[in-house]
Design a protein around this motif. Structure first.
Motif, mmCIF file in Angstrom:
data_model
loop_
_atom_site.group_PDB
_atom_site.id
_atom_site.type_symbol
_atom_site.label_atom_id
_atom_site.label_comp_id
_atom_site.label_asym_id
_atom_site.label_seq_id
_atom_site.Cartn_x
_atom_site.Cartn_y
_atom_site.Cartn_z
ATOM 1 N N VAL A 142 0.813 -1.062 0.056
ATOM 2 C CA VAL A 142 -0.082 0.040 -0.119
ATOM 3 C C VAL A 142 0.920 1.336 -0.248
ATOM 4 O O VAL A 142 1.415 1.537 1.438
ATOM 5 N N ALA A 143 0.320 2.124 -0.950
ATOM 6 C CA ALA A 143 1.367 3.484 -1.023
ATOM 7 C C ALA A 143 0.256 4.541 -0.954
ATOM 8 O O ALA A 143 -0.426 4.072 -0.572
ATOM 9 N N GLY A 167 1.624 -6.577 4.794
ATOM 10 C CA GLY A 167 2.166 -6.489 3.534
ATOM 11 C C GLY A 167 3.194 -4.553 3.729
ATOM 12 O O GLY A 167 2.937 -4.632 4.902
ATOM 13 N N ARG A 168 3.402 -4.089 2.173
ATOM 14 C CA ARG A 168 4.040 -3.606 3.183
ATOM 15 C C ARG A 168 3.874 -2.144 2.373
ATOM 16 O O ARG A 168 2.957 -2.083 1.877
ATOM 17 N N ILE A 169 3.878 -1.411 3.631
ATOM 18 C CA ILE A 169 3.799 0.083 3.280
ATOM 19 C C ILE A 169 4.937 1.018 2.700
ATOM 20 O O ILE A 169 5.793 1.032 3.214
ATOM 21 N N LEU A 170 4.247 2.186 1.939
ATOM 22 C CA LEU A 170 5.038 2.309 0.574
ATOM 23 C C LEU A 170 5.099 4.359 1.479
ATOM 24 O O LEU A 170 3.744 4.682 0.423
ATOM 25 N N PRO A 171 5.269 5.021 2.349
ATOM 26 C CA PRO A 171 4.730 6.569 2.460
ATOM 27 C C PRO A 171 5.798 7.262 1.140
ATOM 28 O O PRO A 171 6.792 7.081 0.985
ATOM 29 N N VAL A 172 4.651 8.047 0.593
ATOM 30 C CA VAL A 172 5.212 8.738 -0.340
ATOM 31 C C VAL A 172 5.367 10.269 0.325
ATOM 32 O O VAL A 172 4.057 10.801 0.294
ATOM 33 N N ASN A 173 6.249 11.021 0.188
ATOM 34 C CA ASN A 173 6.655 12.149 0.441
ATOM 35 C C ASN A 173 8.445 12.806 0.439
ATOM 36 O O ASN A 173 8.913 12.443 0.512
ATOM 37 N N ALA A 201 9.858 6.674 -7.268
ATOM 38 C CA ALA A 201 10.935 6.613 -6.013
ATOM 39 C C ALA A 201 10.133 5.203 -5.630
ATOM 40 O O ALA A 201 11.445 4.525 -5.354
ATOM 41 N N LEU A 202 9.481 4.313 -5.847
ATOM 42 C CA LEU A 202 8.804 3.834 -4.933
ATOM 43 C C LEU A 202 9.676 1.868 -5.565
ATOM 44 O O LEU A 202 9.794 2.398 -6.790
ATOM 45 N N PRO A 203 10.299 0.935 -4.383
ATOM 46 C CA PRO A 203 11.139 0.346 -5.202
ATOM 47 C C PRO A 203 9.808 -0.977 -6.097
ATOM 48 O O PRO A 203 10.289 -1.597 -6.441
ATOM 49 N N GLU A 204 8.940 -1.015 -5.838
ATOM 50 C CA GLU A 204 7.787 -1.324 -6.395
ATOM 51 C C GLU A 204 6.527 -1.324 -6.712
ATOM 52 O O GLU A 204 6.408 0.221 -6.256
ATOM 53 N N THR A 205 5.477 -1.694 -7.575
ATOM 54 C CA THR A 205 4.334 -0.638 -7.888
ATOM 55 C C THR A 205 3.578 -1.681 -6.514
ATOM 56 O O THR A 205 2.874 -2.751 -6.324
ATOM 57 N N PRO A 206 2.494 -0.803 -6.086
ATOM 58 C CA PRO A 206 2.093 -0.874 -5.241
ATOM 59 C C PRO A 206 0.909 -1.629 -5.801
ATOM 60 O O PRO A 206 0.209 -1.106 -6.836
ATOM 61 N N GLU A 207 0.741 -2.297 -5.266
ATOM 62 C CA GLU A 207 -1.091 -2.754 -5.379
ATOM 63 C C GLU A 207 -2.161 -1.772 -4.874
ATOM 64 O O GLU A 207 -3.400 -1.449 -5.629
#
Lengths: 693, 693
Positions: A14-15, A41-47, A64-70
């Protein structure tokens, strides 16, 4: 579960775009909640301006995210939100939750931007939740893409309830009501403006979750009823009750809904009929939405409505009897041996008849309660039990009452609900596993709802045979004249009044002779659908000369009005027991609907009609008829014979099938009056107006 | 205060007969409570086997008491209670509270014993409370002759509320509801079987207590309405609202009430009319009884019903708009400058129109709330304010919201109520002095009740001129024939149809000539009050020959039925806009009542009528008519002119005055139809049936 929705409800990553370090900000709460509820799952903060958010590595941008969030939560506003949707779609995100407001609910410009977001998402196969939403939450796995304040206020507890709501605020209110009663909640999904995914889509997903046993919905608009019907069908199959608020019951409510989420208005009585048809119970407000939750979750599905009332207060017995009668819950007739056995347990001045008044003697002898209940458990006359203990406390053995009640509920397997006004005493009952309310009226309403909803969920859906031919005359649009309208109905085997369309005085003379007086004489023109307002109807025409005079006068009048003249109808004067109306039309959202009710000039003003959605059978029509205000007249009063309602019901079914089979070529049908005779005499359509689609 | 009731409510000494050392026994609790609440008078326990009871000197018998108690609590049962009543009366006790059950509520034998107690008390000027009662309590002075469990469960707090209840249990439920909202209670009086003193007597005493500002009643039976009317008049004079439950609304409720306290049944719709006439608001259940308590106690008496809704949830705005419409609370049209000023404070996507949706933006900026309220305070378009904060908590400045709301309420002086679903947040509002509900529907219902009840309390009572002559023909009992019935009405100046009573074919011929065809021909016989069921009415008789034929046929039919034959009436055929009915009868409890409603064959089955209690004026009749189901037809639909309802109202008033002036010589009046013409055309009584008293 729907393929896409699995990415919403069980995402692997989740981004959060616009992530905040402050757990009380919109961009902070989802992260805070996912951390707290153990999202695996993986939490992907974008800031762009922080390396860490709430202790997790943050990223400067989606790119810049290392993976595509679902799943992506878009917690930025305005133009930035629009850009984020575009970026997510391109990146391959599967579902985006758009929190920002200021789109479809603000008017045409906002609607256009909202639609553009949907288009850009669809182009890449991404689905949208929102905009203008609080987000979605699954407490089964901690996937909480939701900024609800309430999740911070109440300790989370996974459980059998699912809440799907257009409104985020309302999802929280309902969550609070359910959780405060100690019930766990699995799903809390808010859909906001519903640019793409709707409450119905989430309801389908929840109905498919094997751990869900009760679904609560808040709707402001039903745009695609078939999606909701699908959710209802899945839920019904699994014996999962759905209870729904559909707001916007009133004109001012619909205006408010439109400025809230841009919702389109639904006609409220059609909404009622739709929900009923699909076994969904309609609640008035959040309190009512959650009211019967415990009773549903106990798995109680009562066989009937016969009620037993037990109390230590005579006044509670009286109020319960009043309320039961208002709710159509008849007081069960206990068997004589039950009454005798109860009487043997109670002091002489207590009432052993139903309602059973244990009286204040309970204060002197706490065993009275436990002595009486087992006697009642064995009586087959009761379907539902209501126990009201308005007052207890020091001097009463409340623990024993609670234990006895729990044992009694176990022994009967039937619904047993308790009302206890005092919170501390109520808690004792709840701790013993008893369904307990603060208020007797609430408790009885919950029982009545349970009984009615069970009936509704079990009602077999009517099946209509395949389409049959509809013979419409050539032409397009507008009303058919009356003769043509009657012909369409007659061709479908519906009973229409004996009549002839006469084009000359000679034909009128012949018609009079054939039909026999008195007759009705009515001008027939497609241009004048409402004849009586123009003096184009003569009733009770008793002799041939008068019939011909009426023919001439009406013909002249039509000519003077410069209206087309298909002729003049000479028809039999039918008498019967009562004049009804049957109508049908295509609702822009729900499709064909049939109206049946009291006939006459004032149908619209007096609104004594029921609405049915196809397919329905004669039994459903009869049930609907018995809800009309004129129902007391049906059986016959003051020496009259009962009415032939079966014949009326058959017409209503026939009209519904006709409209369905016409596949849009008929827009509406208006039969008024339909004269219904005494039982066995049938019913006949006297006046008909068919409008082309 | 009533002389006797001062001994009940402010006694100098209280004896407890059957006193118990156990504070949880019936004979122990009153002593316990009086001690705890600082009763300043003397407590005199009577118990043959103990020297001390709860630390106070006890006495072996009533005879052994050192002084005559003003009030006695009789806490012994059965025969001992009967003996104690006798002993108290002889000793000079002024009021006795009889707690024991098993008297009037058990049947004829119990009623006889109960009546004997009254007789023996009256012989010595002693008044009785009960039997079958929980007793009375005055928290102003600690005189608590009451064994309520609830007084032990909730810390006592003297205050402005008085509770008078036939049922002890219900008095406790209501006490609990009010006290749990932090409101103090002065009086809690239960009257049980009401062998002597009734709820109404205590209501009078409470209405006279200058510290009482709200009176809540629970009634199962109204036996002497004039006592309740007196309480209502005193309360209205002091601007003290009375809210009442009258249980036994339904047939099964009335049966339960009869076995509870031996209560006689009242006709429920007449109860409604009675309470309305006396400015008493009727509540459905205990929850509704206490619902608007805070709003009343704030002293709010709104000038109108125009509502402003403010929320941070769009869904709450929608639901409030729906509920407001259902409650006939129109949404106030705010002034353009108010809307502009509100819009300037809120984000662009929020709604500045009423309902005002602050939106979830409040989470980002807690000041939005405090910024908007002062703008609204100045707009004169609003009478009532409803603020719904369904969700708040961490991230919100709840203290500021509560402070701002309290300041706003202060500034407007108008009713301002808040709904807050979360208990902890609600407590913050309450602590700031704001009237706060858990539930929006409750809050709006409280506002609607406040507005409607204020209107009711302020409605001026109609005054009727003194009695005028009533001319009834000689005779006794039974129905007058139709001609005589019409004559009674005509003599009072009521408009009756032009008609002649004909005793011969010649008279019928002359009548036809004088009146002009078509006419109605109706047999006139005091033995056949319902003529049409016997084929004794011919309508639309168009020519002289037919009129004479009808005369002959009806005369022959009457003779064949062996019915008296006063003649045959030939009457004008009147047409009009609608057929109404006006009825009047003597209710065994409430006296003359007038019914006005939709006419026709099915008045009893369809029940579309209103009930009015004399005296009433034409304005009240018109208001009642507008509550009928047929009200949408009054103004005229589809090109019809409006109806002359003023003429109908004048007939209803005339019939009410006639029944009053008849002083029992008329039992009932049935006018059906009363044909009402278009506005200005008047109304005419076509059929009349007067029954002697």
């Amino acid at each position: 579960m729907d393929d896409t929705l699995q990415f919403a409800l069980a995402p692997r990553s989740v981004a959060v775009i616009g992530a905040s370090d402050d757990p009380n900000k919109i961009g902070g709460r989802p992260i805070h909640y996912m951390l707290r509820h153990g999202f695996a799952g993986r939490i992907l903060p974008v800031n762009p301006s922080r390396a860490k958010i709430q202790g997790i590595a943050a990223f400067a941008s989606l790119a810049a995210l290392p993976e595509t969030p679902e799943l992506a939560v878009i917690a930025v506003a305005g133009e930035a939100a629009v850009e984020a949707v575009e970026a997510c779609a391109k990146r391959g995100v599967r579902v985006a939750v758009i929190i920002a407001s200021g789109f479809g609910e603000t008017g045409a410009a906002g609607r256009a931007i909202q639609q553009a977001m949907v288009t850009s998402a669809r182009a890449h196969g991404m689905r949208l939740v929102g905009p203008n939403t609080q987000g979605i939450a699954n407490f089964g796995n901690g996937a909480i893409a939701n900024f609800s304040t309430m999740f911070g206020e109440l300790p989370p507890l996974d459980g059998p309830v699912a809440i799907c709501s257009q409104s985020g605020g309302m999802s929280q209110v309902v969550y609070g009501l359910v959780r405060n009663r100690g019930i766990g909640v699995r799903h809390v999904h808010a859909t906001g403006n519903e640019a793409d995914l709707t409450v119905a889509d989430f309801a389908v997903a929840c109905a498919l979750d094997p751990d869900v046993r009760l679904i609560l919905l808040y709707l402001e608009s039903i745009a695609e009823p078939e999606r909701l019907a699908r959710a209802a069908a899945i839920a019904r199959e699994r014996d999962v009750p759905i209870v729904a608020i559909k707001a916007g019951r009133s004109a001012s409510g619909q205006r408010a809904a439109s400025s809230h989420t841009g919702a389109l208005a639904n006609e409220d009585r059609v909404v009622d009929a739709f929900l009923r048809r699909h076994g969904i119970w309609r609640a008035r407000d959040p309190h009512a939405l959650a009211l019967a939750a415990e009773a549903y979750l106990k798995g109680w599905r009562p066989e009937g409505r016969r009620l037993v009332v037990i109390s230590n207060s005579g006044a509670s017995c009286v109020l319960a009897a009043d309320e039961a009668e208002a709710l159509s819950l008849p007081l069960a007739e206990l068997a004589p041996e039950t009454r005798a056995a109860v009487a043997a347990k109670l002091p002489g001045f207590a009432s052993a008849a139903n309602p059973i008044d244990i009286t204040a003697a309970l204060l002197q002898n706490s065993r009275l309660f436990g002595d009486v209940l087992p006697v009642l458990a064995g009586d087959p006359a009761a379907d539902l039990f209501f126990i009201d203990i308005p007052v207890a406390g020091a001097g009463y053995d409340v623990d024993a009452f609670a234990r006895d009640t729990a044992g009694f509920a176990q022994a009967t397997g039937k619904p047993v609900v308790v009302a206890v006004a005092q919170e501390s005493i109520r808690d004792v009952f709840r701790a013993a596993g008893v369904v307990a309310y603060a208020d007797g009226t609430d408790a009885l309403n919950a029982l009545a709802q349970l009984a009615s909803h069970t009936e509704l969920m079990r009602a077999p859906a009517a099946a209509w045979p395949g389409p049959e031919r509809v013979s419409l005359p050539e032409g397009a649009g507008g009303f058919l004249d009356e003769a043509a309208s009657l012909a369409v109905l007659e061709a479908r085997g519906l009973p229409v009044v004996a009549h002839r369309l006469c084009r000359s005085a000679d034909e009128a003379r012949a018609a009079f002779a054939a039909i026999g007086g008195p007759v009705a004489v009515k001008a027939c023109s497609a241009d004048v659908p409402h004849k009586s307002e123009h003096g184009l109807v003569a009733l009770g025409v008793a002799d041939e000369a008068a019939a011909i005079a009426a023919f001439e006068a009406q013909s002249a009048k039509l000519d003077a009005m410069r209206a087309s003249r298909q002729g003049v109808i000479v028809a039999e004067m039918r008498r019967g027991r009562h004049e009804f109306m049957v109508g049908a039309r295509i609702d822009p959202v729900f499709g064909p609907v049939v109206l049946v009710g009291d006939g006459g000039r004032y149908v619209e003003a007096l609104k004594d009609f029921a609405i049915l959605l196809p397919p329905f059978d004669a039994g459903e029509v009869l049930q609907a008829l018995h809800g009309l205000r004129i129902a007391p007249l049906f059986g016959g009063l003051r020496g009259e014979p009962p009415m032939d309602l079966e014949a009326l019901a058959a017409i209503a079914v026939g009209v519904g099938r006709l409209l369905r089979d016409a596949q849009g070529s008929i827009a509406s049908i208006d039969l008024n009056p339909v004269i219904v005779g005494a039982a066995g005499e049938g019913a006949v359509i006297v006046d008909a107006l068919v409008e082309r689609g």
